[in-house]
Design an enzyme around this catalytic site. Sequence first.
Site, short mmCIF file in Angstrom:
data_model
loop_
_atom_site.label_atom_id
_atom_site.label_comp_id
_atom_site.label_asym_id
_atom_site.label_seq_id
_atom_site.Cartn_x
_atom_site.Cartn_y
_atom_site.Cartn_z
N ARG A 298 -4.22 4.92 2.54
CA ARG A 298 -5.33 4.70 3.37
C ARG A 298 -6.44 3.99 2.61
O ARG A 298 -6.50 2.76 3.44
CB ARG A 298 -6.00 5.64 4.63
N TYR A 439 0.84 -0.53 9.05
CA TYR A 439 1.22 1.28 7.80
C TYR A 439 0.08 1.79 7.35
O TYR A 439 -1.02 1.06 7.45
CB TYR A 439 2.40 0.16 6.95
N GLU A 440 0.67 3.35 7.26
CA GLU A 440 -0.66 3.78 6.58
C GLU A 440 -1.18 4.20 8.34
O GLU A 440 -3.02 4.83 8.25
CB GLU A 440 -1.26 3.77 5.89
N GLY A 441 -0.34 3.70 9.51
CA GLY A 441 -1.21 4.43 10.44
C GLY A 441 -2.17 3.05 10.96
O GLY A 441 -3.06 2.21 10.64
#
Lengths: 597, 597
Positions: A298, A439-441
């Site tokens: 993140r 992506y990655e949340g």
Amino acid sequence: MTTFTAPLRDIRFVLDEVANLGAVSALPGFEDSTGELVDSILGEAGRIAEDVLAPLNRTGDRQGARWSEGRVTTPDGWGDAWKTLIDGGWNGLAFEPEWGGMGLPNTLNVAVGELWHAANMAFGLCPLLTQGAVNALRQFGSDALKAVYLPPMVSGVWTGTMNLTEPQAGSDLAAIRTRAVPMEDGSHRLFGQKIFITYGDHDLTDNIIHLVLARLPDAPEGVKGISLFLVPKRLVNPDGSLGARNDVSCVSLEHKLGIHGSPTAVLAFGEQGGAQGWLVGEPNKGLAQMFVMMNHARQSVGLQGLAIAERAYQQARAYARDRVQGVPAGWQGTSRAAIIHHPDVRRTLMGMKARIEAMRALVYSTAAAHDRRHRHPDAKTRAEAAALEELLTPVTKGWCTETGQDIASLGIQIHGGMGYIEETGAAQHLRDARITTIYEGTTAIQANDLVNRKLLRDGGAALSAYTAEVARNADAMTASDNLHLQTLGRGLADACRSLNDMARWILKQGQHPDLTAGAAGPFLDAFGLVAGGHGLGIGARAALRRLQAGETDDGFLSAKLATAAFYAHHILCRVAAHRVTVIDGTQAIMDVDVDQL
Amino acid sequence: MTTFTAPLRDIRFVLDEVANLGAVSALPGFEDSTGELVDSILGEAGRIAEDVLAPLNRTGDRQGARWSEGRVTTPDGWGDAWKTLIDGGWNGLAFEPEWGGMGLPNTLNVAVGELWHAANMAFGLCPLLTQGAVNALRQFGSDALKAVYLPPMVSGVWTGTMNLTEPQAGSDLAAIRTRAVPMEDGSHRLFGQKIFITYGDHDLTDNIIHLVLARLPDAPEGVKGISLFLVPKRLVNPDGSLGARNDVSCVSLEHKLGIHGSPTAVLAFGEQGGAQGWLVGEPNKGLAQMFVMMNHARQSVGLQGLAIAERAYQQARAYARDRVQGVPAGWQGTSRAAIIHHPDVRRTLMGMKARIEAMRALVYSTAAAHDRRHRHPDAKTRAEAAALEELLTPVTKGWCTETGQDIASLGIQIHGGMGYIEETGAAQHLRDARITTIYEGTTAIQANDLVNRKLLRDGGAALSAYTAEVARNADAMTASDNLHLQTLGRGLADACRSLNDMARWILKQGQHPDLTAGAAGPFLDAFGLVAGGHGLGIGARAALRRLQAGETDDGFLSAKLATAAFYAHHILCRVAAHRVTVIDGTQAIMDVDVDQL
């Protein structure tokens, strides 16, 4: 048309004056990271970014990663570029010498990462994911796993991936179905399909190490029944040499809006009897363990937001300096001039520059908190740094990616019609950037993380500590005798009060999770605006100090002060609007029935 | 995956309650546009948009317009679709029966245009440009030219283009170099290259009528020496039949980020002795005449911003209703639910919906002003409508395209990872939308038009008249007994005061064109936010009136009120930040030297 120049002077300024690399280098174990070494590392990384990675960016976009009969081919030149990174030891910059790394600070690794991502974001994902996998393995892997897998992953001879998403399990990891069946030899057999696996297959290295979330047979439902497994593409013999292909296959690659050079794979595990895997850490603790990798990822994706913004800004600025069109308003003279002299173009470029510098300050400060958290001799300092890093991680990810996207889009706008033509290269930056808020949340996931895990869980303690620091610094800026710094100081003090008002309002709604979730998005953006402004102000204060100490200035230092004032009136002023939205407007989200949407 | 439903109920609501189609239909010449006719036209247009144009949108994107050996081929099915439009007389909806048109209001034509652009924006450009060319020719063409060219262009048997841009002349039309040489027969020979010509060549019709800006031999420098010429792709015999190919050739098509189905041509005029053309209107008045076409096109591109937003919103909403993921915060029950129930998704969709309704109100109101301007029996009303249309045109173009782009990007965001995959179709909407803030004058050009031609030139008179009307309506909303309407009324009154403050500040800087140009961008956005909120409020007031009159409501009318309140706290509140930027922050644009950018 799209060249890239490593912004080493700006990077060094933020490292020294905002992230305080000097203090980081004084931490135990980092004694070797002297100013001279830092200079030479940044210089060499800049050269590789400019000469090796940047020229492959457009090729990678046009050619893309290609799938054929289960094999993935990366774009021309990517294999050699990866070899350059391995040979220079770049992948192991921040890892322990014990595993073959250089043992340098994470903060410095982040600066180097900015260069990779700015030069070639699709390429930069490969070291990003590999380093994340190393982090998880270092922390949770058994000694046996570490001994076999860490050295080649630290060097980059093998790469790593993270396997979370399944068709029915995106943001909702509780829905994961991939199964892991224990075998008598202590290994497991995995069965299931994973999607959106970045660098899930490629031809850069002989092996790829997948970290995979899956369920053991007797696992509890939901997120408490997820375990983490290491599944190599090729099995590894006891002597470390490569054995047979494991039962993992790349079924297809996605056809994406951008990052075409980065293979996004659908992986099938266990279609021929089961993919052999090994449990990493404790059973059913997989999600927490994956979060070590995820938090690294993140922060790194936030870094990508900064990097793609820098790249788009450089290209737009070059075009604006070159393109002659019309007589700018207020221009002294009657002949046409480059569009950089048109006030609206200048305003747009300033808005890009100010936010890029604010993002860099935020991302590097978060990276420095990571180093203090893990290396500082004082436990209280470590705990404070840990709280700060955790607080800032969703902000770094959410705000820098949203901002980076906006800046990439403005990069097109500066080009006018030429920006819409693919050959110009400006459009690629927006297409590439557009994944970073997902992506990655997604940004919504970051906002919920910020509100639920970082604000509500400790009753606002970490936030209060942070905003107290911001307010102190804002007061110091306001007390300065420099008008630009005063402007930012006042704006920051106001914005910080607004942020605290929003936080208090959210804390009061603890019993109404729909309201706290509804307020989370604007709260995160407001936090990012404040945190970015804070970093910008710290840099501006340092610039003023250096000017007052008599340092010769070619305009660089005084621009830091003027940029800070610009940020206050063009960017930071939006926090007040977010305050209205959060406090007065959250309830309105639910006032229209979903049937009427 | 990407279906489109004509939003007829919303369109009809805005036509009736905000744009006041009833009053438009009462204008001389529009007596036939009764409610029943309007219903049947919208119904049939909706059917064509849904069944004919929408299914071709993805095909058009994938296949694109193709160039080969000087010939352009449109995507499969586009020829038949264009024939459907011709056969139904759709292209001539708003033109005089004298030329084969239906003689219906522009306001209604705009509503139909929304459907074309939402269904298939790349396709919608063809009627957009053709109608613009008809407008210029109707107003400035000689009787002889009109007799030959108008009937087939009104019907759509031939299409039209606008040829302004050259490589060195984009926003700066003063730099145009294309030459026109007078011939003895009264015609001209044109020589030069034009770029970015939308539908500059295609296979939909047998002829294409280019309106081309060029310079006569003795023309003054700059914009005062530009004339307008009609140059057909194929020459036309005196009996109206087609003759030989003219000396215009399509050299290539651009490879663009989006609107792949729309051929963007490089046209070479006069490579074989000169392209035959005819002067339209007076010599050296070409730019003013082209502005008739351009103003039509600018409103139409603003309409595209609305339309692509509606399309992206529909797709995102459908996905959000379908995609089950996680347990929403505050959800009653423990099972997973569709993501439309997650507060952040709902907030995002509400922000899309509220701005779409605000844009529709603004675009349709501008269209109605156009009808009043040209048809109202009272000269003072005509003059007021003309001032209003001119004031709102750059706002419609600038604000609706910027907003449309933002909404198209949010459409991707709602899809999460799936939004980044091209097959989903969400990304196409952003790629298509991304041109709208650029062509027909970038947002910066609109902002400068607004500030220089619409605000400074009349000393703020038109703006004052407009904001006085907004303030009156805001007060009426605040005085209502409905809390939602009060919320918008108060917000609108505040925002309107801020807008007036900004306008006064800009008027004061008349001697500093760099400052007025620097303030123009945020001023335009603030204007759009206010104008959109005003239209939304007028609609909400009508909804309340109908509810209070006892009309049965299935939620549609009460949602109009709740949406208005949402808009106040989530969208309109940004005007206050723009006030800070314009009044306190404009000077800061110039404080950083261009060398330090």
